[in-house]
Design a protein around this motif. Structure first.
Motif, PDB file in Angstrom:
ATOM      1  N   ALA A 206       0.823  -1.206   0.000  1.00  7.98           N
ATOM      2  CA  ALA A 206       0.000   0.000   0.000  1.00  7.98           C
ATOM      3  C   ALA A 206       0.860   1.261   0.000  1.00  7.98           C
ATOM      4  O   ALA A 206       0.713   2.140  -0.871  1.00  7.98           O
ATOM      5  N   VAL A 207       1.758   1.359   0.978  1.00  9.10           N
ATOM      6  CA  VAL A 207       2.604   2.550   1.070  1.00  9.10           C
ATOM      7  C   VAL A 207       3.536   2.639  -0.134  1.00  9.10           C
ATOM      8  O   VAL A 207       3.736   3.715  -0.717  1.00  9.10           O
ATOM      9  N   GLY A 208       4.098   1.496  -0.530  1.00  6.35           N
ATOM     10  CA  GLY A 208       4.999   1.493  -1.679  1.00  6.35           C
ATOM     11  C   GLY A 208       4.319   1.931  -2.955  1.00  6.35           C
ATOM     12  O   GLY A 208       4.893   2.687  -3.753  1.00  6.35           O
ATOM     13  N   GLY A 209       3.089   1.475  -3.180  1.00  3.26           N
ATOM     14  CA  GLY A 209       2.362   1.883  -4.380  1.00  3.26           C
ATOM     15  C   GLY A 209       2.117   3.380  -4.421  1.00  3.26           C
ATOM     16  O   GLY A 209       2.283   4.024  -5.465  1.00  3.26           O
ATOM     17  N   VAL A 210       1.734   3.946  -3.273  1.00  2.53           N
ATOM     18  CA  VAL A 210       1.503   5.395  -3.213  1.00  2.53           C
ATOM     19  C   VAL A 210       2.812   6.157  -3.442  1.00  2.53           C
ATOM     20  O   VAL A 210       2.862   7.143  -4.190  1.00  2.53           O
ATOM     21  N   VAL A 211       3.884   5.684  -2.821  1.00  3.04           N
ATOM     22  CA  VAL A 211       5.184   6.353  -2.964  1.00  3.04           C
ATOM     23  C   VAL A 211       5.655   6.310  -4.419  1.00  3.04           C
ATOM     24  O   VAL A 211       6.129   7.325  -4.964  1.00  3.04           O
ATOM     25  N   VAL A 212       5.541   5.148  -5.064  1.00  2.95           N
ATOM     26  CA  VAL A 212       5.941   5.054  -6.469  1.00  2.95           C
ATOM     27  C   VAL A 212       5.130   6.024  -7.319  1.00  2.95           C
ATOM     28  O   VAL A 212       5.669   6.720  -8.197  1.00  2.95           O
ATOM     29  N   GLY A 213       3.836   6.105  -7.058  1.00  2.79           N
ATOM     30  CA  GLY A 213       3.002   7.048  -7.796  1.00  2.79           C
ATOM     31  C   GLY A 213       3.425   8.488  -7.574  1.00  2.79           C
ATOM     32  O   GLY A 213       3.504   9.283  -8.525  1.00  2.79           O
ATOM     33  N   LEU A 214       3.728   8.831  -6.325  1.00  6.39           N
ATOM     34  CA  LEU A 214       4.158  10.196  -6.012  1.00  6.39           C
ATOM     35  C   LEU A 214       5.499  10.531  -6.666  1.00  6.39           C
ATOM     36  O   LEU A 214       5.725  11.658  -7.118  1.00  6.39           O
ATOM     37  N   VAL A 215       6.391   9.549  -6.720  1.00  7.58           N
ATOM     38  CA  VAL A 215       7.704   9.770  -7.335  1.00  7.58           C
ATOM     39  C   VAL A 215       7.576   9.960  -8.846  1.00  7.58           C
ATOM     40  O   VAL A 215       8.272  10.794  -9.453  1.00  7.58           O
ATOM     41  N   LEU A 216       6.685   9.199  -9.480  1.00 14.57           N
ATOM     42  CA  LEU A 216       6.578   9.223 -10.940  1.00 14.57           C
ATOM     43  C   LEU A 216       5.737  10.382 -11.468  1.00 14.57           C
ATOM     44  O   LEU A 216       5.976  10.850 -12.592  1.00 14.57           O
TER      45      LEU A 216
ATOM     46  N   LEU B 258       1.648   4.933 -22.691  1.00 17.73           N
ATOM     47  CA  LEU B 258       2.628   4.137 -21.959  1.00 17.73           C
ATOM     48  C   LEU B 258       2.551   4.349 -20.446  1.00 17.73           C
ATOM     49  O   LEU B 258       2.988   3.484 -19.678  1.00 17.73           O
ATOM     50  N   ILE B 259       2.005   5.481 -20.016  1.00 17.93           N
ATOM     51  CA  ILE B 259       2.060   5.863 -18.598  1.00 17.93           C
ATOM     52  C   ILE B 259       1.504   4.788 -17.660  1.00 17.93           C
ATOM     53  O   ILE B 259       2.172   4.412 -16.688  1.00 17.93           O
ATOM     54  N   PRO B 260       0.279   4.264 -17.857  1.00 22.89           N
ATOM     55  CA  PRO B 260      -0.239   3.292 -16.881  1.00 22.89           C
ATOM     56  C   PRO B 260       0.594   2.021 -16.802  1.00 22.89           C
ATOM     57  O   PRO B 260       0.773   1.458 -15.715  1.00 22.89           O
ATOM     58  N   PHE B 261       1.133   1.576 -17.939  1.00 23.13           N
ATOM     59  CA  PHE B 261       1.944   0.353 -17.922  1.00 23.13           C
ATOM     60  C   PHE B 261       3.270   0.588 -17.203  1.00 23.13           C
ATOM     61  O   PHE B 261       3.752  -0.277 -16.470  1.00 23.13           O
ATOM     62  N   VAL B 262       3.854   1.756 -17.413  1.00 25.63           N
ATOM     63  CA  VAL B 262       5.115   2.077 -16.738  1.00 25.63           C
ATOM     64  C   VAL B 262       4.900   2.152 -15.233  1.00 25.63           C
ATOM     65  O   VAL B 262       5.673   1.576 -14.446  1.00 25.63           O
ATOM     66  N   ALA B 263       3.863   2.871 -14.797  1.00 29.87           N
ATOM     67  CA  ALA B 263       3.596   3.011 -13.363  1.00 29.87           C
ATOM     68  C   ALA B 263       3.342   1.648 -12.725  1.00 29.87           C
ATOM     69  O   ALA B 263       3.862   1.351 -11.634  1.00 29.87           O
ATOM     70  N   TYR B 264       2.547   0.817 -13.382  1.00 25.77           N
ATOM     71  CA  TYR B 264       2.234  -0.507 -12.842  1.00 25.77           C
ATOM     72  C   TYR B 264       3.495  -1.371 -12.754  1.00 25.77           C
ATOM     73  O   TYR B 264       3.758  -2.016 -11.734  1.00 25.77           O
ATOM     74  N   ALA B 265       4.284  -1.381 -13.827  1.00 25.07           N
ATOM     75  CA  ALA B 265       5.465  -2.242 -13.867  1.00 25.07           C
ATOM     76  C   ALA B 265       6.507  -1.819 -12.841  1.00 25.07           C
ATOM     77  O   ALA B 265       7.116  -2.667 -12.173  1.00 25.07           O
ATOM     78  N   VAL B 266       6.746  -0.511 -12.696  1.00 24.73           N
ATOM     79  CA  VAL B 266       7.735  -0.031 -11.735  1.00 24.73           C
ATOM     80  C   VAL B 266       7.328  -0.420 -10.315  1.00 24.73           C
ATOM     81  O   VAL B 266       8.146  -0.901  -9.513  1.00 24.73           O
ATOM     82  N   ALA B 267       6.052  -0.222  -9.975  1.00 24.13           N
ATOM     83  CA  ALA B 267       5.596  -0.565  -8.629  1.00 24.13           C
ATOM     84  C   ALA B 267       5.695  -2.059  -8.363  1.00 24.13           C
ATOM     85  O   ALA B 267       6.158  -2.485  -7.299  1.00 24.13           O
ATOM     86  N   GLU B 268       5.266  -2.884  -9.319  1.00 26.51           N
ATOM     87  CA  GLU B 268       5.328  -4.325  -9.123  1.00 26.51           C
ATOM     88  C   GLU B 268       6.772  -4.816  -9.023  1.00 26.51           C
ATOM     89  O   GLU B 268       7.057  -5.796  -8.340  1.00 26.51           O
ATOM     90  N   GLN B 269       7.687  -4.121  -9.696  1.00 31.47           N
ATOM     91  CA  GLN B 269       9.089  -4.515  -9.660  1.00 31.47           C
ATOM     92  C   GLN B 269       9.675  -4.396  -8.256  1.00 31.47           C
ATOM     93  O   GLN B 269      10.564  -5.160  -7.872  1.00 31.47           O
ATOM     94  N   VAL B 270       9.159  -3.432  -7.479  1.00 25.70           N
ATOM     95  CA  VAL B 270       9.650  -3.256  -6.101  1.00 25.70           C
ATOM     96  C   VAL B 270       8.666  -3.851  -5.093  1.00 25.70           C
ATOM     97  O   VAL B 270       8.678  -3.494  -3.920  1.00 25.70           O
ATOM     98  N   HIS B 271       7.793  -4.746  -5.565  1.00 21.56           N
ATOM     99  CA  HIS B 271       6.832  -5.464  -4.720  1.00 21.56           C
ATOM    100  C   HIS B 271       5.829  -4.519  -4.044  1.00 21.56           C
ATOM    101  O   HIS B 271       5.353  -4.787  -2.948  1.00 21.56           O
ATOM    102  N   ALA B 272       5.522  -3.420  -4.725  1.00 21.10           N
ATOM    103  CA  ALA B 272       4.494  -2.486  -4.256  1.00 21.10           C
ATOM    104  C   ALA B 272       3.234  -2.697  -5.098  1.00 21.10           C
ATOM    105  O   ALA B 272       3.210  -3.506  -6.026  1.00 21.10           O
ATOM    106  N   SER B 273       2.194  -1.971  -4.764  1.00 19.75           N
ATOM    107  CA  SER B 273       0.923  -2.124  -5.477  1.00 19.75           C
ATOM    108  C   SER B 273       0.939  -1.326  -6.780  1.00 19.75           C
ATOM    109  O   SER B 273       0.945  -0.085  -6.767  1.00 19.75           O
ATOM    110  N   GLY B 274       0.936  -2.037  -7.902  1.00 21.39           N
ATOM    111  CA  GLY B 274       0.862  -1.370  -9.187  1.00 21.39           C
ATOM    112  C   GLY B 274      -0.440  -0.626  -9.378  1.00 21.39           C
ATOM    113  O   GLY B 274      -0.482   0.430 -10.027  1.00 21.39           O
TER     114      GLY B 274
END
Length: 530
Positions: free
Chosen positions: A182-192, A215-231
């Motif tokens: 949960a926190v990781g997904g929000v953080v990845v979104g805030l960073v991107l 490309l934006i939704p796929f990039v955001a999803y993939a980056v978050a999942e790569q760090v085990h956060a919520s895409g």
């Protein structure tokens, strides 16, 4: 070829549904069920490795960019109560009920099923809400729930699955994984979100900007999942920010993006609901020992528990916080039992539940022992999705009309629009006077007057919608103006084509002239749609 048939057929059915009182998702599911047993129709297996990373992100993106960040922030508490609290509650209640109903079913496997069917898919519900005219607060809550609940459900499913397959999951580890996602997904979104928005405002070619947008939704999803956060959360956070700041992007990009994303959403949503219906043969083929009356009893019992659990959660979550907190009473609009009833009844399940169910592994962690009752879980997921879509989806519109919920007030909205346009026009007029006072901006009198006339036209257009209709045509003055404007543009277009055919102008010049007319007609169409 099967993919082409799926996309073309589902799009045709969705288009036909617009001429019927049945919402498109329900008609697609019903026809999918019927077509699934037509000889020659190929098997369409719903692959979670396609649905979750490739179909879910663009659907979430387009829904979030169309949502209002300010409205969602105002309704954050009820949205969180549904998207987090209800999903966890439904996971345990439905899972425990299935554990009691089905003999020899391990509790961990039952909780896996609870997580699978916990998240409602509000695509159909919000489609009905817009069509019937629900109050904006209820629509916002349903949209917000649908944007966020998938993240809760997918994370809960992963924790329950780890325990079910014997990977040694603990409560502390499960809570830690949930918080990380949960926190990781929000953080990845805030960073991107800021760098992506910067790119969108600095890339000047509309074609490149639209490529970036896709490309934006796929990039955001993939980056978050790569760090085990919520895409899912990463996609939603980025999309809400981009939608809130969309006014900073070039107008040509906005025009193209709107058309492109409407097409993408239409195709994906149509195909997804058709796929739900087409899963029937796949699900029944693996049911095995649970065929017949026993399987039907399990399906009915689970459906009733799923529906009842939402009511059990929604009413206390709606009214108890207001009783306990004066601050909530001051800040939030007073809810009614009717609104809570509609929110509770709008808990239809969808493709995310099916995709998660199909991702359940065939075997346990040791790779030898089969996952307990996997085929039954697939069957019950399918019947729950179909049952909620058909029963709740078909009864939601008449239920809304029966309860007589106050809908949107078109006249009040038009009045607010007119006041906003008047303030903007006055500011623009002052700015025009400042610009024309500078000798670098000198214009001949007729051209300066034309700018003022266009400004006056925009200011009066909304007020004219509140005026008297033409006694002959029934149109307002503004409607007549727009119709005549489109007729004039159509005449110009015909002349340009004739000149091209006569070789007086070439095709390149024709495209330039037609694009200019298309932009003017698009502006007229937007005014008409408003």
């Amino acid at each position: 070829m099967p993919l082409l048939l799926l996309v073309a057929g589902s799009a045709a059915i969705a288009a036909a549904a617009r001429r019927t009182p049945v919402p498109a998702p329900l008609l697609l599911v019903a026809i999918g069920l019927a077509v699934s047993y037509v000889p020659g129709v190929p098997d369409y297996t719903l692959d979670p490795h396609i649905v979750l990373p490739l179909i879910l992100p663009p659907l979430l993106h387009t829904a979030a960019t169309d949502s209002s960040y300010l409205d969602l922030r105002a309704q954050l508490r009820p949205v969180a109560m549904l998207s987090v609290g209800y999903v966890l509650f439904a996971t345990f209640v439905v899972g425990w009920a299935l554990y009691l109903i089905v003999p020899d079913l391990p509790l961990a496997a039952a909780l896996v099923f609870g997580a699978v069917v916990a998240p409602p898919d509000a695509v159909a519900a919000t489609a009905v809400a817009r069509r019937v005219g629900l109050p904006s607060r209820i629509t916002t809550i349903l949209q917000g729930e649908s944007l966020l609940n998938d993240a809760t459900a997918i994370t809960t499913y992963r924790v329950a699955l780890a325990a079910a397959v014997g990977e040694g999951a603990t409560w502390a580890g499960g809570i830690g994984e949930f918080l990380l996602a949960a926190v990781g997904g929000v953080v990845v979104g805030l960073v991107l979100m800021a760098p992506i928005h910067w790119l969108r405002t600095h890339v000047k070619e509309a074609l490149l900007q639209n490529t970036l947008s896709l490309l934006i939704p796929f990039v955001a999803y993939a980056v978050a999942e790569q760090v085990h956060a919520s895409g899912v959360l990463a996609v939603v956070v980025v999309a809400l920010y981009l939608g809130h700041r969309a006014w900073e992007v070039d107008f040509a990009t906005r025009l193209q993006e709107e058309a492109v994303w409407k097409m993408v959403a239409f195709v994906l949503e149509s195909a997804v609901f058709a796929l739900i219906g087409l899963q029937l043969p796949v699900v029944l083929r693996g049911l095995g020992q649970y065929e017949g009356v026993e399987a039907a009893w399990y399906a009915v019992a689970v459906f009733l528990v799923v529906v009842a659990a939402r009511f059990v959660w929604v009413y206390p979550a709606t009214f108890l916080p207001r009783l306990l907190s004066a601050r909530i009473r001051e800040r939030e609009q007073n809810p009614t039992w009717k609104g809570a009833f509609i929110i509770a009844w709008a808990g239809m399940r969808g493709v995310v539940s099916l995709a998660i169910a199909f991702s359940i592994p065939l075997t346990m962690h040791d790779g030898e022992e089969p996952f307990p009752h996997r085929n039954l879980i697939l069957f019950l997921t399918f019947t729950t999705v179909i049952g909620t879509l058909v029963v709740q989806g078909l009864t939601l519109p008449p239920l809304i009309r029966l309860l007589k919920l106050p809908g949107r007030d078109p006249q009040a909205e038009t009045l607010a629009e007119a006041n906003a346009q008047a303030q903007a026009s006055r500011a623009a007029e002052r700015r025009l006077d400042e610009l024309l006072a500078d000798e670098r901006n000198a214009l001949p009198g007729p051209l300066a007057d034309r700018l003022r006339i266009v400004l006056e036209r925009r200011r009066n257009a909304v007020w004219e919608r509140l005026g008297q209709a033409n006694p002959v045509t029934g149109e307002s003055v503004d409607d007549t103006y727009r119709r005549l404007s489109r007729e004039m543009i159509g005449t110009e277009r015909e002349v340009f084509v004739r000149l091209r055919d006569a070789r007086y102008i070439d095709d390149e010049m024709l495209r330039t002239l037609l694009r200019r007319l298309d932009l003017e007609e698009a502006a007229a169409f937007r005014e008409a749609a408003a």
